[in-house]
Design a protein around this motif. Structure first.
Motif, PDB file in Angstrom:
ATOM      1  N   LEU A  79      26.672   7.988 -29.256  1.00  0.00           N
ATOM      2  CA  LEU A  79      26.243   7.200 -28.344  1.00  0.00           C
ATOM      3  C   LEU A  79      26.503   7.683 -26.794  1.00  0.00           C
ATOM      4  N   HIS A  80      27.602   8.067 -26.470  1.00  0.00           N
ATOM      5  CA  HIS A  80      28.083   8.632 -25.120  1.00  0.00           C
ATOM      6  C   HIS A  80      28.537   9.850 -25.129  1.00  0.00           C
ATOM      7  N   TYR A 120      31.430  11.476 -26.400  1.00  0.00           N
ATOM      8  CA  TYR A 120      32.601  11.722 -26.433  1.00  0.00           C
ATOM      9  C   TYR A 120      33.119  12.324 -27.649  1.00  0.00           C
ATOM     10  N   CYS A 158      30.462  11.685 -30.941  1.00  0.00           N
ATOM     11  CA  CYS A 158      29.814  10.255 -31.022  1.00  0.00           C
ATOM     12  C   CYS A 158      28.419  10.406 -30.539  1.00  0.00           C
ATOM     13  N   HIS A 170      35.687   4.512 -28.850  1.00  0.00           N
ATOM     14  CA  HIS A 170      35.193   3.880 -27.485  1.00  0.00           C
ATOM     15  C   HIS A 170      34.571   2.538 -27.537  1.00  0.00           C
ATOM     16  N   GLU A 171      33.522   2.595 -28.330  1.00  0.00           N
ATOM     17  CA  GLU A 171      32.862   1.245 -28.621  1.00  0.00           C
ATOM     18  C   GLU A 171      32.251   0.798 -30.030  1.00  0.00           C
ATOM     19  N   CYS A 226      33.958   4.701 -33.757  1.00  0.00           N
ATOM     20  CA  CYS A 226      34.267   5.481 -32.523  1.00  0.00           C
ATOM     21  C   CYS A 226      35.482   4.551 -31.763  1.00  0.00           C
TER      22      CYS A 226
END
Ligand code: FES
Length: 101
Positions: A62-63, A65, A60, A43-44, A41
């Motif tokens: 995790l968050h 997005y 994703c 993002h992170e 990802c």
């Protein structure tokens, strides 16, 4: 350069982890079309293979997005673009296009 990655298409919306040329990737089949993208990802750096497909986007885990499978862009601002790879089928084998290192 084209790399052979599989002989079978993933089942619809299944996120198949593969690797090619030392890069971890995801291969998926959305409405009969194959897509391949980096399994990280923007993002992170969580594995996107843990996420899910929604409306031709990878979301994703995790968050939440999501990234467009055609362009790699997210609707969220300030996120890097997901790296997308071209996919082709040839004689029932699947290839992706990557730079040769
Ligand atoms: S780590 Fe993927 S959206 Fe945050």
């Amino acid at each position: 350069m084209w790399f052979k990655v599989s002989e079978l298409s993933p089942k619809p919306n299944f996120l198949q982890e593969i690797s090619a040329n030392g890069v971890e990737l995801v291969l998926t089949n959305v409405q009969g079309k194959l897509y391949c993208f980096e399994n990280r990802c923007p993002h992170e750096e969580v594995r996107l293979s843990l996420g899910c497909i929604k409306n031709k986007k990878i979301q994703c885990a995790l968050h939440g997005y999501s990234f467009n499978l055609e362009t790699g862009w997210s609707s969220e601002e300030n996120l890097e673009r997901l790296i997308i790879y071209q996919v082709k089928r040839e004689n029932a084998e699947i290839f992706i296009e990557m730079e040769d290192c």
